[in-house]
Design a protein around this motif. Structure first.
Motif, PDB file in Angstrom:
ATOM      1  N   TYR A  18       0.842  -1.196   0.000  1.00 14.10           N
ATOM      2  CA  TYR A  18       0.000   0.000   0.000  1.00 14.10           C
ATOM      3  C   TYR A  18       0.879   1.247   0.000  1.00 14.10           C
ATOM      4  O   TYR A  18       1.939   1.272   0.617  1.00 14.10           O
TER       5      TYR A  18
ATOM      6  N   TYR B 157       0.322   5.371   1.074  1.00 11.66           N
ATOM      7  CA  TYR B 157      -0.533   6.355   1.715  1.00 11.66           C
ATOM      8  C   TYR B 157       0.186   7.702   1.715  1.00 11.66           C
ATOM      9  O   TYR B 157       1.406   7.786   1.620  1.00 11.66           O
TER      10      TYR B 157
ATOM     11  N   PHE C 102      -5.326   7.074   1.558  1.00 10.27           N
ATOM     12  CA  PHE C 102      -4.978   5.941   0.700  1.00 10.27           C
ATOM     13  C   PHE C 102      -4.671   6.418  -0.718  1.00 10.27           C
ATOM     14  O   PHE C 102      -5.385   7.259  -1.275  1.00 10.27           O
TER      15      PHE C 102
ATOM     16  N   TYR D 254      -2.983   0.417  -4.066  1.00 19.14           N
ATOM     17  CA  TYR D 254      -2.863  -0.876  -3.407  1.00 19.14           C
ATOM     18  C   TYR D 254      -2.512  -1.924  -4.458  1.00 19.14           C
ATOM     19  O   TYR D 254      -3.192  -2.032  -5.485  1.00 19.14           O
TER      20      TYR D 254
ATOM     21  N   ASP E  25      -5.230  -1.352  -7.313  1.00 19.66           N
ATOM     22  CA  ASP E  25      -6.350  -0.473  -7.003  1.00 19.66           C
ATOM     23  C   ASP E  25      -5.818   0.953  -6.939  1.00 19.66           C
ATOM     24  O   ASP E  25      -5.173   1.322  -5.975  1.00 19.66           O
TER      25      ASP E  25
ATOM     26  N   SER F 200      -7.616   3.707  -6.982  1.00 22.15           N
ATOM     27  CA  SER F 200      -8.739   4.606  -6.734  1.00 22.15           C
ATOM     28  C   SER F 200      -8.396   5.809  -5.865  1.00 22.15           C
ATOM     29  O   SER F 200      -9.128   6.788  -5.843  1.00 22.15           O
TER      30      SER F 200
ATOM     31  N   LYS G 108     -10.013  -3.418   0.147  1.00 18.70           N
ATOM     32  CA  LYS G 108      -8.736  -2.993   0.682  1.00 18.70           C
ATOM     33  C   LYS G 108      -8.928  -2.498   2.102  1.00 18.70           C
ATOM     34  O   LYS G 108      -9.992  -2.035   2.483  1.00 18.70           O
TER      35      LYS G 108
END
Lengths: 113, 114
Positions: free
Chosen positions: A33, A35, A45, A48, A56, A58, B101
């Protein structure tokens, strides 16, 4: 054992320049991840990665942000044409598997002047 | 949609007093639950985790948390707070489900007064 490492620890750049931030996760961890944490704020976030699945994305705030993870290990977060509002601490975390506890790196403090 | 709520932005307790930090989540099944701590100028450290089984889990530094399914809560507790506990605390929800997630709450900042 070795934890999550990030480099550089600090980066000062001029507005409009591109920067690359690196994350070395714990060996064998399938999830990674990114951040962002602004001063006194929570975790935002960004992106990922889970195994070989499509990431991901997003949470990426604009198309100036991108990330890749090569060979299921090292990840690079790239910010193009940096802006002052990009100044923050960028944190990387990895976990052994989907949904499991995350181990955080020390972060990269990015300052855009 | 899945979410995590930490209702208290900041809390102040006296040293030696008990502490409870609240965390509520929204998720369709039993999630994985975590508490992390971020001390001033430090990185994030895992305090404790819940996956299944006993709903009262013990963590490091004398912290514990209790999973209450009926209330969708996972509150963090400590019987006697020390000045060194002053930090930011984050609750998080994860799941072993494709497409989900881990989500972090906004955090609760703990101040400890002498």
């Amino acid at each position: 054992g070795a934890g999550v490492s990030q480099s550089p620890s600090n980066k000062v750049t001029e507005k409009g320049k591109d920067v690359e931030l690196r994350c070395d996760p714990i060996s064998g961890h399938t999830a990674l991840y990114w951040y962002r944490q602004s001063l006194g704020q929570g975790l935002e976030f960004l992106i990922y990665f889970q195994g070989n699945s499509a990431p991901d994305k997003s949470g990426l705030p604009s198309d100036r942000f991108s990330a890749e993870r090569t060979g299921g290990s090292v990840s690079t977060l790239t910010i193009q044409r940096t802006q002052q509002e990009d100044s923050a601490v960028y944190l990387c975390a990895s976990s052994k598997d989907r949904g499991r506890e995350q181990y955080f790196g020390p972060g990269t403090r990015l300052t855009v002047t | 949609a899945q979410s995590v709520t930490q209702p208290d932005i900041h809390i102040t307790v006296s040293e030696g007093a008990s502490l409870e930090l609240r965390c509520n989540y929204s998720y369709g099944a039993t999630p994985y639950l975590f508490w992390y701590v971020q001390s001033p100028g430090q990185g994030l450290q895992l305090l404790l985790k819940y996956f299944s089984g006993d709903t009262l889990v013990q963590g490091i530094k004398g912290f514990e948390a209790e999973f209450k399914r009926s209330q969708s809560s996972f509150n963090l507790r400590k019987p006697s707070v020390h000045w060194s506990d002053a930090a930011e605390y984050f609750c998080a929800v994860g799941a072993d489900t494709g497409g989900f997630k881990t989500i972090f709450g906004a955090g609760t900042r703990l101040f400890v007064k002498a």
